[in-house]
Motif scaffolding. Structure first.
Motif, PDB file in Angstrom:
ATOM      1  N   UNK A  59      -3.900  -5.302  10.510  1.00 25.86           N
ATOM      2  CA  UNK A  59      -4.575  -4.127   9.954  1.00 25.86           C
ATOM      3  C   UNK A  59      -3.791  -2.860  10.308  1.00 25.86           C
ATOM      4  N   UNK A  60      -4.000  -1.836   9.488  1.00 34.93           N
ATOM      5  CA  UNK A  60      -3.268  -0.575   9.649  1.00 34.93           C
ATOM      6  C   UNK A  60      -4.257   0.586   9.618  1.00 34.93           C
ATOM      7  N   UNK A  98     -12.046   1.513   0.703  1.00 42.35           N
ATOM      8  CA  UNK A  98     -11.763   2.185  -0.579  1.00 42.35           C
ATOM      9  C   UNK A  98     -10.269   2.420  -0.836  1.00 42.35           C
ATOM     10  N   UNK A  99      -9.389   2.009   0.103  1.00 42.13           N
ATOM     11  CA  UNK A  99      -7.952   2.074  -0.186  1.00 42.13           C
ATOM     12  C   UNK A  99      -7.614   1.093  -1.307  1.00 42.13           C
ATOM     13  N   UNK A 100      -6.637   1.459  -2.119  1.00 44.76           N
ATOM     14  CA  UNK A 100      -6.211   0.600  -3.226  1.00 44.76           C
ATOM     15  C   UNK A 100      -4.896  -0.077  -2.845  1.00 44.76           C
ATOM     16  N   UNK A 114       0.853  -1.188   0.000  1.00 45.92           N
ATOM     17  CA  UNK A 114       0.000   0.000   0.000  1.00 45.92           C
ATOM     18  C   UNK A 114       0.888   1.237   0.000  1.00 45.92           C
ATOM     19  N   UNK A 115       0.641   2.120  -0.969  1.00 45.98           N
ATOM     20  CA  UNK A 115       1.411   3.365  -1.039  1.00 45.98           C
ATOM     21  C   UNK A 115       0.564   4.490  -0.477  1.00 45.98           C
ATOM     22  N   UNK A 116       1.006   5.013   0.662  1.00 48.03           N
ATOM     23  CA  UNK A 116       0.265   6.088   1.332  1.00 48.03           C
ATOM     24  C   UNK A 116       0.390   7.380   0.543  1.00 48.03           C
ATOM     25  N   UNK A 117      -0.523   8.345   0.754  1.00 49.33           N
ATOM     26  CA  UNK A 117      -0.463   9.622   0.017  1.00 49.33           C
ATOM     27  C   UNK A 117       0.880  10.332   0.141  1.00 49.33           C
ATOM     28  N   UNK A 123       3.673   0.638   2.660  1.00 46.48           N
ATOM     29  CA  UNK A 123       3.451  -0.367   3.706  1.00 46.48           C
ATOM     30  C   UNK A 123       3.397  -1.733   3.034  1.00 46.48           C
ATOM     31  N   UNK A 124       4.264  -2.639   3.459  1.00 47.57           N
ATOM     32  CA  UNK A 124       4.281  -3.991   2.926  1.00 47.57           C
ATOM     33  C   UNK A 124       3.861  -4.963   4.025  1.00 47.57           C
TER      34      UNK A 124
END
Length: 565
Positions: free
Chosen positions: A385-386, A392-394, A357-360, A365-366
């Motif tokens: 979980x984070x 809706x997160x991609x 997951x690439x935060x704004x 986060x891997x």
């Protein structure tokens, strides 16, 4: 291709004559060829005191100051005292702040191919005996400069020549200009997958860049109409091919590239524009690369599977079968980002997923998760979980299937105390490519167990020094998507086959720490050669490796080490 044995002749002469001419004095001897205007290509620079060549100075384009150029160009032999840092300081790795510079034109009369230069800390002159030795020394350079000039100058001057024409094409038709760049990229990828040598890849790149240059003689309106409806040909194929041939008629340097470019509308069965059937491998690569980009981009047919099936159907008739076999993989490498496919038919080999997951803010986060349930394109995963990852997160995830890794994009549709419920929205097949390039650059290698703990620490100046001490310098020979082949000096070699290592590579703005395994070793007299294989890498790192390969292949679009002001 001309094999330049003359360089060995010059270096042997330098090793022999330098002892008599300069003893063990701090003298630097170099050889440079003239390109355009005040721009020169440095062939080599030799340290007479320590008896070695400066690697960083080889094949570097540099610009000499105007006053030095004017004086030297008129006299063919000049002597200067340099009291400031300039381009010549760089060629000797800034070993001297002030020095004397002697330039000797080659050859001494008529043509100006370049010069021999001598840099010294103290002013020196030759007595009569040494003058005779020096004349013999210079004659070796004059007798060999023609062939070296042709080979070296052709590559660097062709870059400038082609760049000028591409600028005209870009101003005339942006569509054809960008098409030419893409065809050059795709041709390079196909050639690499077919294991063509560097010279063939270079020829293909140049031929691809100029293959549609004849369209600068065709109106923009006619080009637009032809792209929208190829049936309204109006003999545009014939016009742009004939113009291409006329533009470079009699240009000896460009002939090898024009001979390939002119054939891009031929067919394997001899039913192309000129009716040729005796086509080289380079011809066949350019033919299919041009066709593929026309089908995918110019005609806006974005279904790459349709294009792949199309070229496979025409293999052996219109296109070369060997080229078609790798072109399908090249299409996926070059044109595919993500494409929509059904996820429900995948046969899972493992229940473990790797998620990214690439935060704004750019932080990645891997984490990993276990598949609990799967209904069509909906999967339930059990994972940590984070706070940053919610509905809706991609996410990007890697799924291990029966046959190959599959990368996918998924949207979080529900966050639970035990993990996430994801909906797969896009997938991408990722068979690791055999893409590779010949590339000589320095990098660092160390043992993974020594390096990995340090990379997790905050890199303070002290930690950076500790990290640096864990690495050994090596030199890449072949850089590929699956691994690299490199050499390392015997005195630095503490490795063996089977070692797990990390490469630190900094090229083209990328700074990568890549884990790999050493799988083969060849022992040499002064250095050893290793073949390595990369670990299974995260998508973003694999993408960075592809970027490096593509940028290396496309680097001929810039002119050596300088740009015009």
């Amino acid at each position: 291709m001309i094999v330049i044995l003359q360089l060995d002749v010059l270096k042997n002469a330098l090793n022999i004559y330098s002892r008599s001419l300069f003893s063990n004095n701090e003298i630097y001897i170099g050889f440079a060829l003239r390109l355009e205007n005040h721009n020169y290509l440095n062939i080599f620079t030799y340290n007479n005191l320590k008896k070695f060549y400066f690697k960083q100075s080889e094949d570097i384009v540099f610009k000499i100051p105007e006053k030095i150029f004017d004086s030297f160009f008129e006299k063919k032999e000049s002597n200067f005292r340099i009291s400031y840092s300039n381009e010549f300081s760089f060629l000797i790795n800034n070993q001297l702040n002030e020095f004397y510079l002697k330039l000797y034109g080659l050859p001494s009369k008529e043509k100006n191919y370049g010069f021999l230069y001598i840099i010294s800390k103290e002013k020196f002159s030759f007595d009569e005996e040494k003058k005779n030795i020096f004349r013999k020394f210079i004659s070796v350079f004059e007798n060999n400069v023609d062939t070296i000039y042709f080979d070296k100058y052709s590559k660097y001057s062709i870059n400038a020549f082609v760049k000028n024409y591409l600028t005209i094409l870009r101003n005339h038709s942006r569509i054809i200009y960008e098409h030419s760049l893409r065809v050059s990229d795709l041709s390079s990828i196909i050639a690499s997958l077919l294991n063509l040598d560097e010279e063939s890849i270079f020829k293909l790149q140049i031929a691809s860049l100029i293959h549609d240059i004849g369209y600068i003689w065709v109106s923009q309106k006619a080009i637009s109409e032809y792209i929208k409806d190829p049936s309204t040909d109006n003999n545009l194929i014939g016009i742009h091919l004939n113009r291409l041939e006329e533009m470079f008629l009699g240009n000896v340097l460009m002939t090898p590239y024009v001979n390939i470019a002119i054939n891009h509308h031929e067919r394997l069965d001899g039913k192309g524009y000129f009716g040729k059937s005796n086509l080289s491998i380079e011809d066949n690569i350019l033919i299919i690369s041009n066709y593929i980009d026309e089908q995918i981009v110019l005609t806006e047919n974005e279904d790459i599977n349709f294009v792949i099936k199309d070229i496979e159907k025409k293999a052996g008739k219109i296109f070369n079968k060997d080229v078609v076999n790798v072109a399908a993989e090249a299409i996926k490498i070059y044109y595919t980002e993500f494409h929509t496919e059904s996820f429900s038919d995948l046969i899972l080999k493992s229940k473990t997923l790797n998620l990214f997951y690439e935060a704004p803010g750019g932080e990645v986060i891997e984490f990993s998760g276990i598949i609990e349930k799967k209904f069509g394109d909906i999967i339930h995963i059990n994972s940590k979980t984070f706070d940053e990852i919610s509905k809706d997160s991609i996410l990007k995830l890697k799924i291990t299937t029966k046959d190959f890794p599959e990368y996918a994009k998924a949207r979080v549709i529900l966050k639970t105390p035990y993990g996430y419920v994801l909906k797969i929205i896009e997938t991408k097949i990722s068979k690791k490519s055999k893409l590779k390039v010949f590339w000589g650059f320095d990098f660092y290698i160390g043992f993974k167990n020594d390096i990995t703990p340090l990379l997790k620490e905050k890199l303070t100046p002290v930690m950076k020094n500790i990290l640096k001490s864990k690495f050994k310098r090596a030199k890449c020979k072949i850089f590929g998507a699956e691994g690299i082949i490199f050499t390392i000096n015997s005195e630095n070699d503490v490795f063996k086959v089977g070692d797990v290592v990390i490469f630190h590579i900094t090229e083209f703005g990328e700074s990568l720490y890549i884990p790999a395994t050493l799988i083969e070793k060849k022992t040499g007299l002064h250095c050893n050669e290793y073949t390595s294989k990369f670990f299974e890498l995260p998508e973003r790192m694999q993408a960075a490796i592809y970027r490096l390969i593509f940028r290396r292949q496309a680097s001929i679009r810039s002119i050596g080490g300088f740009h015009e002001e």
